[in-house]
Design a protein around this motif. Structure first.
Motif, PDB file in Angstrom:
ATOM      1  N   PRO A 192      42.746  31.841  47.085  1.00  0.00           N
ATOM      2  CA  PRO A 192      43.231  32.443  48.140  1.00  0.00           C
ATOM      3  C   PRO A 192      44.561  31.700  48.149  1.00  0.00           C
ATOM      4  CG  PRO A 192      41.126  31.030  48.988  1.00  0.00           C
ATOM      5  CD  PRO A 192      41.630  30.594  47.861  1.00  0.00           C
ATOM      6  N   GLY A 193      45.834  32.680  49.069  1.00  0.00           N
ATOM      7  CA  GLY A 193      46.510  32.644  48.784  1.00  0.00           C
ATOM      8  C   GLY A 193      47.955  33.185  47.996  1.00  0.00           C
ATOM      9  N   PRO A 194      48.966  32.563  48.026  1.00  0.00           N
ATOM     10  CA  PRO A 194      50.595  33.161  47.570  1.00  0.00           C
ATOM     11  C   PRO A 194      50.701  33.329  46.703  1.00  0.00           C
ATOM     12  CG  PRO A 194      51.101  31.252  48.577  1.00  0.00           C
ATOM     13  CD  PRO A 194      49.350  31.163  48.924  1.00  0.00           C
ATOM     14  N   ASP A 195      49.545  32.560  45.304  1.00  0.00           N
ATOM     15  CA  ASP A 195      49.611  32.222  44.377  1.00  0.00           C
ATOM     16  C   ASP A 195      48.645  33.697  43.510  1.00  0.00           C
ATOM     17  OD1 ASP A 195      50.983  29.832  43.423  1.00  0.00           O
ATOM     18  OD2 ASP A 195      49.616  29.033  42.431  1.00  0.00           O
ATOM     19  N   ALA A 196      47.584  33.319  43.934  1.00  0.00           N
ATOM     20  CA  ALA A 196      46.348  34.772  43.699  1.00  0.00           C
ATOM     21  C   ALA A 196      47.527  35.767  44.300  1.00  0.00           C
ATOM     22  CB  ALA A 196      45.323  35.370  44.317  1.00  0.00           C
TER      23      ALA A 196
END
Length: 159
Positions: free
Chosen positions: A28-32
């Motif tokens: 989860p987070g900005p990369d996803a």
């Protein structure tokens, strides 16, 4: 003449599945979120030439998987001259036993469990990604879950 649905509807219908795939591969987070956005930008460019009646979800998941892999490759570690003094483990690695148990499963079992239980795909849709047929994939998942339960039970009895 039949046409593909408006792209906005495609995003609404399949956006969640694409985000689950991105999150499964990148966490989860900005990369996803970046992979999700890049997936739909790439899909928007290619959508006009997509064959009518194509399996949109499978097509989008394939794009998402490739975008996530691109992000994973771009985030490779940079060599340093000195190692840090303390090792910082990523969050969520508190259940090493579960990771070890998952590693003991066959690749097919891990993938089917991931697609069905993590991404929420029905068994009927998984052959589009992994091949095989729904019955054999359901059996692989059942065998994998049985093995995980057995290992978990053994670990509880030992402690």
């Amino acid at each position: 003449m039949t046409t593909n649905p408006a792209f906005e509807l495609v995003v609404r219908r399949h956006g969640t599945a694409v985000l689950r795939m991105c999150t499964a591969l990148l966490g989860p987070g900005p990369d996803a979120q970046d992979a999700w956005g890049e997936t739909f930008l790439a899909a928007l460019r290619a959508y006009p030439s997509l064959a009518v009646g194509a399996n949109l979800e499978a097509w989008l998941i394939t794009i998402a998987k490739r975008k996530a892999i691109d992000i994973l490759r771009s985030n490779h570690p940079v060599p340093t001259e000195e190692l840090p003094e303390t090792v910082v483990l990523p969050e969520g690695l508190g259940q090493l036993e579960l990771l070890e148990s998952l590693a003991s499963l066959s690749e097919l079992q891990r993938k089917v469990i991931g697609y069905h239980y993590l991404l929420g795909f029905p068994y009927a849709d998984i052959p589009a990604y992994l091949g095989g047929n729904p019955a054999s994939l359901r059996r692989a998942a059942a065998d994998g879950i049985k093995a995980l339960r057995s290992q978990h039970q053994e670990a509880e009895e030992e402690s």
